[in-house]
Design an enzyme around this catalytic site. Structure first.
Site, mmCIF file in Angstrom:
data_model
loop_
_atom_site.group_PDB
_atom_site.id
_atom_site.type_symbol
_atom_site.label_atom_id
_atom_site.label_comp_id
_atom_site.label_asym_id
_atom_site.label_seq_id
_atom_site.Cartn_x
_atom_site.Cartn_y
_atom_site.Cartn_z
ATOM 1 N N GLY A 156 -3.254 5.137 -32.394
ATOM 2 C CA GLY A 156 -3.514 6.577 -32.506
ATOM 3 C C GLY A 156 -3.904 7.130 -31.142
ATOM 4 O O GLY A 156 -4.725 8.040 -31.031
ATOM 5 N N GLY A 175 -3.516 11.102 -30.144
ATOM 6 C CA GLY A 175 -4.236 12.154 -30.858
ATOM 7 C C GLY A 175 -5.323 12.782 -30.003
ATOM 8 O O GLY A 175 -5.442 12.497 -28.802
ATOM 9 N N GLN A 176 -6.135 13.635 -30.652
ATOM 10 C CA GLN A 176 -7.144 14.403 -29.913
ATOM 11 C C GLN A 176 -8.146 13.484 -29.198
ATOM 12 O O GLN A 176 -8.424 13.654 -28.023
ATOM 13 C CB GLN A 176 -7.891 15.344 -30.877
ATOM 14 C CG GLN A 176 -8.798 16.325 -30.139
ATOM 15 C CD GLN A 176 -9.886 16.927 -31.024
ATOM 16 O OE1 GLN A 176 -10.131 16.469 -32.140
ATOM 17 N NE2 GLN A 176 -10.551 17.954 -30.521
ATOM 18 N N ASP A 212 0.994 4.491 -30.703
ATOM 19 C CA ASP A 212 1.000 5.637 -31.621
ATOM 20 C C ASP A 212 2.356 5.703 -32.286
ATOM 21 O O ASP A 212 3.322 5.084 -31.817
ATOM 22 C CB ASP A 212 0.694 6.952 -30.871
ATOM 23 C CG ASP A 212 0.067 7.996 -31.790
ATOM 24 O OD1 ASP A 212 0.640 8.282 -32.861
ATOM 25 O OD2 ASP A 212 -1.016 8.515 -31.452
ATOM 26 N N ARG A 215 4.114 8.349 -32.363
ATOM 27 C CA ARG A 215 4.948 9.250 -31.557
ATOM 28 C C ARG A 215 4.422 9.239 -30.127
ATOM 29 O O ARG A 215 3.273 8.870 -29.894
ATOM 30 C CB ARG A 215 4.909 10.670 -32.117
ATOM 31 C CG ARG A 215 3.515 11.222 -32.073
ATOM 32 C CD ARG A 215 3.328 12.552 -32.761
ATOM 33 N NE ARG A 215 1.905 12.678 -33.081
ATOM 34 C CZ ARG A 215 0.980 13.114 -32.246
ATOM 35 N NH1 ARG A 215 1.307 13.494 -31.033
ATOM 36 N NH2 ARG A 215 -0.289 13.196 -32.600
ATOM 37 N N TYR A 220 -10.802 12.857 -47.529
ATOM 38 C CA TYR A 220 -11.113 12.279 -46.212
ATOM 39 C C TYR A 220 -12.510 11.656 -46.217
ATOM 40 O O TYR A 220 -12.708 10.518 -45.768
ATOM 41 C CB TYR A 220 -11.009 13.405 -45.185
ATOM 42 C CG TYR A 220 -11.407 13.073 -43.771
ATOM 43 C CD1 TYR A 220 -10.711 12.128 -43.032
ATOM 44 C CD2 TYR A 220 -12.451 13.769 -43.150
ATOM 45 C CE1 TYR A 220 -11.064 11.877 -41.709
ATOM 46 C CE2 TYR A 220 -12.799 13.525 -41.833
ATOM 47 C CZ TYR A 220 -12.106 12.569 -41.119
ATOM 48 O OH TYR A 220 -12.442 12.323 -39.813
ATOM 49 N N LYS A 270 -13.638 7.775 -45.562
ATOM 50 C CA LYS A 270 -14.542 7.374 -44.474
ATOM 51 C C LYS A 270 -15.779 6.660 -45.029
ATOM 52 O O LYS A 270 -16.253 5.674 -44.450
ATOM 53 C CB LYS A 270 -14.944 8.592 -43.633
ATOM 54 C CG LYS A 270 -13.811 9.129 -42.774
ATOM 55 C CD LYS A 270 -13.390 8.123 -41.702
ATOM 56 C CE LYS A 270 -12.231 8.573 -40.857
ATOM 57 N NZ LYS A 270 -11.711 7.546 -39.953
HETATM 58 C C1 AKB Z 1 -12.372 17.247 -39.580
HETATM 59 O O1 AKB Z 1 -12.688 18.446 -39.486
HETATM 60 O O2 AKB Z 1 -11.761 16.770 -40.545
HETATM 61 C C2 AKB Z 1 -12.822 16.303 -38.493
HETATM 62 C C3 AKB Z 1 -14.116 15.631 -38.809
HETATM 63 C C4 AKB Z 1 -15.364 16.392 -38.863
HETATM 64 O O3 AKB Z 1 -14.127 14.440 -39.004
HETATM 65 N N1 AKB Z 1 -12.935 17.006 -37.254
#
Ligand code: AKB
Length: 312
Positions: A9, A12-13, A35, A37, A143, A147
């Site tokens: 990755g 990415g940012q 990555d 790409r 998400y 996590k």
């Molecule tokens: C998001 O906004 O999903 C991320 C994070 C806070 O993990 N920047």
């Protein structure tokens, strides 16, 4: 054995700036960017690059074996806003890639892992202000659930399989080199591009939604510091709270207006408002300070100066 790094990755940012910094520290040939790409010209020209899908277990293993990798930074993930739309894909990417690297370390094929967690592990029942390291964690987003599960697995592999895995709960990250994608905190980067290009910005969060944020330079420094810390100093093997600054869309807009007086902001909250509302406003990172001497450098005003100077 010399440190040989793979960043999955890398375009990415976070990955872009992390790769460039690690190449400065360890030498370009010792830091392999991977990555799905290709990335920025600066990244592509600064050292070795390999196309790799983070969910392709044997491709990741082959790369580790070929380059004799010791440390893996697994930065590939689907962030909060996109993950709400593609739940199964998000779960598969965020979890399967983690199992791949945890199992490589368990079998002695690599030595050390960095895995990013997020403030998204917290939920609406978590104390909102100065959220402690150990507290109620009932994430309500796809998400956040991935996590939170990932953190449990990291700690499990450390306790049961001696896997040296280190992690940080990143707040929203603000950078000028690479745009974020698919997150809820992305507005805090988009706002600068819009302010400089159009002189105005329509924010997808309400004006008084306060969220924890951090300037990218601090995030990169924290990532490298936790990876360089002696193993016995890293006491939290789930993930560490990390704090930079906290602000609302209205507060960042005021700070931008001081430097670009004609800038105007409007508010049109969408589905991301509910995600932001479930997260803390500020984070207590005293465990990171105590264990591996973490200290943030950038506050809101310094970050706004850096963003505007560099994006101009
Ligand atoms: C998001 O906004 O999903 C991320 C994070 C806070 O993990 N920047």
């Amino acid at each position: 054995m010399a440190t040989k790094i793979l960043i999955i990755g890398a375009c990415g940012q976070i990955g872009t700036e992390l790769t460039l910094r690690l190449r400065e520290l360890h030498g370009a040939d010792n830091v392999i960017a991977g990555d799905i790409r290709e990335g920025s010209e600066e990244l592509m020209q600064s050292g070795p690059f390999e196309i790799v899908d983070a969910t392709d277990k044997s491709a990741v293993e082959d790369l580790c074996m070929y380059y004799e990798i010791t440390d893996v930074y697994l930065m590939a993930a689907m962030l909060s806003a996109t993950a709400e739309k593609f739940a199964t894909k998000a779960w598969n990417l965020n979890m399967n890639s983690l199992f791949t690297v945890l199992n490589l370390a368990k079998s002695g094929k690599i030595e050390k892992i960095f895995w990013p967690s997020s403030i998204a592990v917290f939920g609406p029942t978590t104390p909102k202000h100065d959220t402690p390291q150990h507290t109620i964690m009932e994430p309500t987003t796809v998400y956040g659930i991935s996590k939170q599960s990932g953190e449990r697995w990291c700690e499990y592999y450390f306790n049961n399989n001696d896997v040296d895995v280190r992690s940080i709960r990143y707040p929203g990250l603000i950078s000028w080199k690479t745009l974020p994608g698919g997150g809820t905190t992305d507005y805090a980067v988009d706002i600068f591009h819009a302010a400089l290009k159009e002189g105005s910005y329509e924010c997808f969060l309400h004006k008084d939604t306060e969220l924890p944020m951090m300037f990218m330079d601090d995030a990169i420094r924290a990532t490298i510091e936790i990876m360089e810390a002696p193993a016995d100093k890293v006491k939290q093997r789930s993930s560490y709270n990390l704090s930079g600054m906290s602000f609302t869309p209205e507060q960042i807009a005021v700070a931008i207006k001081k430097r670009i007086p004609e800038f105007e902001i409007t508010y049109n909250p969408d589905f991301r408002q509910a995600i932001a509302d479930s997260w803390p406003s500020s984070i207590d990172d005293s465990e990171a300070t105590k264990d591996w001497s973490w200290n943030r450098s950038f506050d809101l005003e310094q970050m706004v100066d850096e963003m505007i100077d560099n994006l101009k």
